[in-house]
Design an enzyme around this catalytic site. Structure first.
Site, mmCIF file in Angstrom:
data_model
loop_
_atom_site.group_PDB
_atom_site.id
_atom_site.type_symbol
_atom_site.label_atom_id
_atom_site.label_comp_id
_atom_site.label_asym_id
_atom_site.label_seq_id
_atom_site.Cartn_x
_atom_site.Cartn_y
_atom_site.Cartn_z
ATOM 1 N N CYS A 3 23.121 38.799 -11.791
ATOM 2 C CA CYS A 3 22.757 39.721 -12.871
ATOM 3 C C CYS A 3 24.056 40.282 -13.450
ATOM 4 C CB CYS A 3 21.876 40.848 -12.330
ATOM 5 S SG CYS A 3 21.641 42.182 -13.520
ATOM 6 N N ASN A 85 14.790 47.013 -25.393
ATOM 7 C CA ASN A 85 14.129 45.737 -25.634
ATOM 8 C C ASN A 85 13.486 45.300 -24.325
ATOM 9 O OD1 ASN A 85 15.107 45.663 -28.290
ATOM 10 N ND2 ASN A 85 17.035 44.729 -27.626
ATOM 11 N N HIS A 96 18.053 43.337 -16.758
ATOM 12 C CA HIS A 96 18.349 44.545 -15.984
ATOM 13 C C HIS A 96 18.127 45.650 -17.005
ATOM 14 C CE1 HIS A 96 21.194 46.764 -12.975
ATOM 15 N NE2 HIS A 96 20.728 47.677 -13.837
ATOM 16 N N HIS A 98 17.965 48.358 -19.642
ATOM 17 C CA HIS A 98 19.080 49.039 -20.314
ATOM 18 C C HIS A 98 18.578 49.678 -21.597
ATOM 19 C CE1 HIS A 98 18.950 44.815 -21.597
ATOM 20 N NE2 HIS A 98 19.313 45.237 -22.794
ATOM 21 N N HIS A 100 19.934 50.798 -25.295
ATOM 22 C CA HIS A 100 21.000 50.743 -26.298
ATOM 23 C C HIS A 100 21.065 52.104 -26.986
ATOM 24 C CE1 HIS A 100 21.203 46.208 -26.760
ATOM 25 N NE2 HIS A 100 20.013 46.319 -26.188
HETATM 26 P P1 AMP Z 1 19.184 42.963 -24.907
HETATM 27 O O1 AMP Z 1 19.162 41.890 -25.948
HETATM 28 O O2 AMP Z 1 18.409 44.185 -25.269
HETATM 29 O O3 AMP Z 1 18.828 42.426 -23.537
HETATM 30 O O4 AMP Z 1 20.667 43.470 -24.870
HETATM 31 C C1 AMP Z 1 21.665 42.932 -24.085
HETATM 32 C C2 AMP Z 1 22.962 43.484 -24.633
HETATM 33 O O5 AMP Z 1 23.952 43.326 -23.647
HETATM 34 C C3 AMP Z 1 23.459 42.768 -25.893
HETATM 35 O O6 AMP Z 1 23.598 43.716 -26.946
HETATM 36 C C4 AMP Z 1 24.810 42.200 -25.456
HETATM 37 O O7 AMP Z 1 25.775 42.266 -26.468
HETATM 38 C C5 AMP Z 1 25.159 43.073 -24.277
HETATM 39 N N1 AMP Z 1 26.010 42.454 -23.274
HETATM 40 C C6 AMP Z 1 25.838 41.264 -22.659
HETATM 41 N N2 AMP Z 1 26.810 41.045 -21.758
HETATM 42 C C7 AMP Z 1 27.619 42.131 -21.804
HETATM 43 C C8 AMP Z 1 28.807 42.512 -21.123
HETATM 44 N N3 AMP Z 1 29.373 41.727 -20.188
HETATM 45 N N4 AMP Z 1 29.377 43.711 -21.427
HETATM 46 C C9 AMP Z 1 28.811 44.511 -22.357
HETATM 47 N N5 AMP Z 1 27.699 44.210 -23.029
HETATM 48 C C10 AMP Z 1 27.113 43.043 -22.771
HETATM 49 ZN ZN ZN Z 2 20.952 43.843 -12.207
#
Ligand code: AMP
Ligand code: ZN
Length: 112
Positions: A3, A85, A96, A98, A100
């Site tokens: 993850c 999302n 995981h 999150h 935004h």
């Molecule tokens: P979601 O599409 O809501 O699952 O958002 C995932 C978000 O994680 C996207 O906006 C990506 O740009 C961001 N993301 C993915 N990998 C990383 C990372 N290593 N560091 C920071 N942001 C990330």
């Molecule tokens: Zn995780």
């Protein structure tokens, strides 16, 4: 299964952290969609909003408390957007949970 966000919590993957306490971490999104765009996550691995259990409600509350603190520290006074999302149609790409946080531009509605 690995993850990405657990790897960020464990410092296996680098991130630009902006807030951390024992339960919650916030870091900048690598693909910012606004002048301010960061993600707030629980350190505990929870797959999505749909997998949040009653025992996690306090933890989710701590996420919102962290958001308030960060917004204050960043001196954001004109509002901001919080997005979660969830699942395929919700546009979730990292499994995981999150949140935004987007700020410093006028947001449009409805979202795409
Ligand atoms: P979601 O599409 O809501 O699952 O958002 C995932 C978000 O994680 C996207 O906006 C990506 O740009 C961001 N993301 C993915 N990998 C990383 C990372 N290593 N560091 C920071 N942001 C990330
Ligand atoms: Zn995780």
């Amino acid at each position: 299964m690995g993850c990405v966000f657990c790897d960020i919590v464990n410092n296996k993957i680098k991130s630009e952290k902006i807030y951390e306490d024992e339960d919650v971490l916030a870091f900048k999104d690598v693909e910012p969609q606004a002048p301010v765009h960061f993600l707030v996550i629980p350190k505990k691995h929870i797959k999505s909003l749909n997998e949040v259990k009653e025992e996690d409600f306090k933890l989710i509350g701590k996420i919102f408390s962290a958001i308030q603190k960060i917004i204050k520290d960043l001196n954001i006074k004109k509002g901001f957007r919080v997005i979660n999302n969830c699942g395929e149609d919700g546009g979730q790409t990292v499994e995981h949970i999150h949140f935004h946080i987007l700020a410093k531009r006028k947001m449009s509605w409805p979202p795409g």
